[in-house]
Design an enzyme around this catalytic site. Structure first.
Site, mmCIF file in Angstrom:
data_model
loop_
_atom_site.group_PDB
_atom_site.id
_atom_site.type_symbol
_atom_site.label_atom_id
_atom_site.label_comp_id
_atom_site.label_asym_id
_atom_site.label_seq_id
_atom_site.Cartn_x
_atom_site.Cartn_y
_atom_site.Cartn_z
ATOM 1 N N LEU A 264 0.904 -1.419 0.011
ATOM 2 C CA LEU A 264 0.021 -0.118 0.061
ATOM 3 C C LEU A 264 0.743 1.793 0.179
ATOM 4 O O LEU A 264 1.175 1.978 1.255
ATOM 5 C CB LEU A 264 -0.919 0.241 1.778
ATOM 6 C CG LEU A 264 -1.887 -0.317 0.905
ATOM 7 C CD1 LEU A 264 -1.651 -2.432 0.663
ATOM 8 C CD2 LEU A 264 -3.030 -0.477 2.491
ATOM 9 N N ASP A 265 0.581 1.768 -1.262
ATOM 10 C CA ASP A 265 1.951 3.261 -1.341
ATOM 11 C C ASP A 265 1.467 4.208 0.298
ATOM 12 O O ASP A 265 0.278 4.256 -0.364
ATOM 13 C CB ASP A 265 1.485 3.548 -2.613
ATOM 14 C CG ASP A 265 2.077 4.806 -2.863
ATOM 15 O OD1 ASP A 265 4.004 4.615 -3.179
ATOM 16 O OD2 ASP A 265 1.648 6.413 -3.026
ATOM 17 N N VAL A 267 1.203 5.033 3.141
ATOM 18 C CA VAL A 267 -0.466 5.251 3.738
ATOM 19 C C VAL A 267 -0.426 6.189 4.661
ATOM 20 O O VAL A 267 -0.602 6.646 5.415
ATOM 21 C CB VAL A 267 0.101 3.782 4.179
ATOM 22 C CG1 VAL A 267 -0.457 2.782 3.722
ATOM 23 C CG2 VAL A 267 1.182 3.840 5.384
ATOM 24 N N GLU A 302 4.629 1.919 2.611
ATOM 25 C CA GLU A 302 4.931 2.414 2.307
ATOM 26 C C GLU A 302 4.986 3.841 3.457
ATOM 27 O O GLU A 302 3.604 3.650 3.726
ATOM 28 C CB GLU A 302 5.336 3.054 1.122
ATOM 29 C CG GLU A 302 6.111 4.171 1.411
ATOM 30 C CD GLU A 302 5.651 4.732 -0.674
ATOM 31 O OE1 GLU A 302 7.074 5.174 -0.150
ATOM 32 O OE2 GLU A 302 4.773 4.614 -0.598
ATOM 33 N N HIS A 330 17.824 2.924 3.860
ATOM 34 C CA HIS A 330 18.123 3.164 2.822
ATOM 35 C C HIS A 330 18.829 4.711 3.216
ATOM 36 O O HIS A 330 20.450 4.372 2.271
ATOM 37 C CB HIS A 330 17.170 3.378 1.874
ATOM 38 C CG HIS A 330 18.062 4.146 0.210
ATOM 39 N ND1 HIS A 330 17.018 5.625 0.744
ATOM 40 C CD2 HIS A 330 17.964 3.646 -0.785
ATOM 41 C CE1 HIS A 330 18.135 6.052 -1.491
ATOM 42 N NE2 HIS A 330 18.456 4.658 -1.709
ATOM 43 N N HIS A 331 18.454 5.499 3.590
ATOM 44 C CA HIS A 331 19.109 6.721 4.084
ATOM 45 C C HIS A 331 20.547 6.916 4.242
ATOM 46 O O HIS A 331 21.747 7.375 3.511
ATOM 47 C CB HIS A 331 18.221 7.678 4.171
ATOM 48 C CG HIS A 331 16.758 8.306 3.741
ATOM 49 N ND1 HIS A 331 16.527 7.714 1.893
ATOM 50 C CD2 HIS A 331 15.623 8.660 4.346
ATOM 51 C CE1 HIS A 331 15.698 8.201 2.168
ATOM 52 N NE2 HIS A 331 14.668 8.068 3.247
ATOM 53 N N HIS A 395 12.386 2.386 -6.571
ATOM 54 C CA HIS A 395 11.882 3.097 -7.544
ATOM 55 C C HIS A 395 12.032 4.728 -7.374
ATOM 56 O O HIS A 395 12.022 5.600 -8.579
ATOM 57 C CB HIS A 395 10.243 2.339 -8.169
ATOM 58 C CG HIS A 395 9.630 3.057 -7.661
ATOM 59 N ND1 HIS A 395 8.634 1.935 -6.373
ATOM 60 C CD2 HIS A 395 8.595 4.415 -7.085
ATOM 61 C CE1 HIS A 395 7.914 2.708 -5.541
ATOM 62 N NE2 HIS A 395 7.947 3.343 -5.856
ATOM 63 N N GLY A 399 14.205 7.118 -9.357
ATOM 64 C CA GLY A 399 14.017 7.833 -10.169
ATOM 65 C C GLY A 399 12.841 9.305 -9.856
ATOM 66 O O GLY A 399 13.220 9.994 -10.471
#
Length: 613
Positions: A264-265, A267, A302, A330-331, A395, A399
């Site tokens: 789920l993008d 949230v 996310e 990641h950061h 992505h 991106g």
């Protein structure tokens, strides 16, 4: 034709044998009808409770084109359309998702802690950019060793080029990819090969072009402002119908498409202050479906809030999601590898924060964030490793750079190997982004194919404004140009060329090691020790399971460094050294098996050692 269960408030057109049930949510409409555009017929719907309009008829067949007519005036595509063969502005196509011959009756979804996720964009993964072409590459993924593919959103969007986050028909599968049938065929093929399928869905906003939702009802509310405008209406007047729309959407992917997990993008952009949060309700209904079908599904989110409520169990006051992405890992990893601490990277000091993320998952779990100008996050002490998804690139992180550069264009070959290993030896679920396993040099840039002139220009200008301070790095790629899209496609011929072939072998070896070594396969956050040295940019990660131990010694500096080994009373076995000539490295310093109390590491390398008690 297979009979499928029709739930009380399933929107759109569904079929039971040769009968179609049409259901439209339009709580403020006076009249609702379905227009069969090819037959030239109009069939009236009857009002029901809760703002629904329904019709049961034998005059609609799969394949028929139709629109929904409101108040005898204008006609629009169905908000719950399952197919938009002519694009977002044209007629919907009636489709029976239950009429597919599945062959995956014996499929069992993997336990969550066995997920090794491979994120991909259908349109740029292959030259053809279709589900069918993707199927032809599944053996590559099996050889790599991943256990799940994650599809970026496939909900119907304008034109044929889009990341997928501008979808405006959440129930319809992008026609240019192969539509609903193509997705079902892909999932069935994945299951035959032992691959789970994760689908990225967007429940925090809808795209601008082809968005006719407000004509049907209050799908949006002005109570909250989001980056995309008014928020989706999850807690304002008439929100029950909106909530049911998205709950049924999640169930449809699980039930009718056999999707194994949803991602789920964003949230954190869902605005809902209801007593029962929409995520809790989606989770509750998903678990009920699992009880009915015996199939296992997962809900991944996310979120950038560092709030364990999203992944805590409902009985503990949480929303009950199974896992979440961790951008902070990641950061911290990117800054450790040399990324400039600008923008949201400014909160991260590099290797000390990387060590904290290995240990605590969240880097910020209550400390003051200079970037956010407030204290941020809560501790994630009780959440197991399988609830966190980590990556060195995805992505968004590629991106949303101005030029869309992949890691392969930003750091050395040696650092790429080190970053890959840093992810794959973590006690979390690893995610790879398509092509990273062979060090793909092509960028992954932002692209769309809107047809409305004003919107096209707004997207162009918005992208330029976003990177106005970076003119010295070149021109912002035109998101509307097909060249931008084509430049973002993978180059499959590289897989058999050096150094790409070696990188692929390195990834494959790391994934196999993660699966086979008990200390790496068991995602325990308790059986873990980590220590980092800021001055030398080195880190020692110690993980174990019962009497099996691994030491992951990492050197992120451009110089050789010496690390101290723990006193074990046992000899070490050399498992993997990224600096070996086997991996096109400069050659290992450590030798076959370190015997002293220190070990020397090559620059930008990882040495993995094992020992047993």
């Amino acid at each position: 034709m297979q009979t499928i269960e029709v739930r009380k408030h399933t929107p759109g057109i569904s079929f039971q044998q040769n009968t179609a049930v049409v259901r439209v949510w339009a709580p403020e409409a006076r009249q609702v009808a379905v227009e069969l555009t090819e037959a030239g017929q109009t069939l009236a719907l009857s009002p029901e409770a809760d703002g629904y309009w329904t019709l049961t008829t034998d005059r609609i067949k799969p394949g028929d084109r139709y629109k929904i007519r409101l108040d005898g005036e204008q006609s629009f595509p169905d908000p719950a359309s399952l197919s938009q063969p002519d694009g977002v502005h044209e007629a919907s196509e009636a489709l029976d998702p239950g009429d597919f011959g599945w062959s995956d009756g014996g499929w069992q979804n993997h336990p969550l802690d066995q997920y090794v996720i491979y994120e991909l964009h259908v349109g740029t993964f292959t030259p053809a950019g279709t589900f069918r072409a993707l199927e032809e590459k599944l053996d590559h993924l099996i050889d790599l060793g991943v256990t799940a593919i994650e599809l970026m959103p496939v909900a119907q969007f304008p034109g044929g080029r889009n990341w997928g986050y501008d979808g405006v028909y959440p129930y319809a599968v992008q026609h240019s990819y192969g539509g609903a049938r193509g997705l079902q065929h892909l999932v069935d093929a994945c299951h035959r090969k032992g691959l789970a399928v994760v689908l990225d869905v967007v429940y925090n906003h809808m795209g601008p072009e082809g968005n006719y939702f407000s004509r049907f009802g209050p799908y949006f509310t002005a109570k909250y402002c989001t980056p995309w405008g008014n928020a989706i209406n999850f807690d304002d007047a008439w929100s029950d119908g909106v909530r049911e729309y998205f709950i049924e959407n999640a169930l449809m992917w699980f039930r009718d498409f056999h999707i194994d997990a949803l991602r789920l993008d964003a949230v954190h952009a869902i605005r809902d202050f209801s007593p029962v949060h929409i995520l809790t309700e989606i989770g509750r209904n998903a678990r009920k479906l699992m009880e009915e079908t015996g199939r296992r599904h997962y809900l991944m989110v996310e979120s950038d809030l560092n709030d364990t409520r999203f992944i805590d169990r409902p009985e503990a006051g949480g929303f009950g999601m199974d896992a979440q992405w961790i951008d902070e890992f990641h950061h911290a990893l990117r800054v450790t590898a040399g990324e400039k601490p600008l923008g949201y990277y400014s909160d991260f000091n590099g290797i000390l924060h990387l060590a904290k993320s290995y240990r605590d998952a969240y880097v910020y779990d209550g400390q003051y964030s200079e970037h956010r100008k407030r204290k941020f996050g809560v501790p994630a002490e009780a959440n197991p490793g399988r609830q966190f998804i980590v990556f060195s690139q995805n992505h968004d992180q590629i991106g949303n750079r101005m030029l869309g550069e992949r890691t392969s264009r930003l750091v050395s070959f040696e650092m790429q190997k080190l970053m890959a290993a840093a992810v794959l030896v973590s006690p979390y679920l690893p995610l790879l982004f398509m092509g990273e396993e062979w060090s793909e040099p092509n960028p992954f840039q932002y692209f769309v194919s809107h047809s409305e002139a004003d919107l096209v220009e707004a997207v162009r200008e918005g992208r330029k404004a976003e990177f106005a301070a970076f003119h010295s790095e070149g021109e912002v790629p035109d998101p509307i140009s097909e060249d931008t899209f084509q430049a973002s496609k993978l180059q499959w011929e590289r897989v058999g060329q050096e150094p790409h072939r070696t990188m692929f072998r390195f990834y494959r070896t790391l994934i196999a090691l993660r699966k086979e070594h008990p200390a790496l396969a068991r995602l325990s956050r308790r059986n873990l020790e980590v220590e980092a040295w800021e001055k030398t940019k080195t880190l020692r990660l110690h993980r174990w399971n019962d009497d099996q131990h691994v030491l992951c010694l990492m050197n992120f500096s451009p110089e050789p460094q010496t690390l101290t080994l723990p006193e074990t009373g046992r000899g070490f076995t050399r498992i993997l050294d990224s600096s070996d000539s086997e991996w096109r490295g400069p050659g290992a310093i450590a030798g076959e098996a370190p015997t002293g109390d220190t070990v020397r590491l090559q620059p930008e390398s990882i040495l993995i050692l094992g020992y047993s008690e």
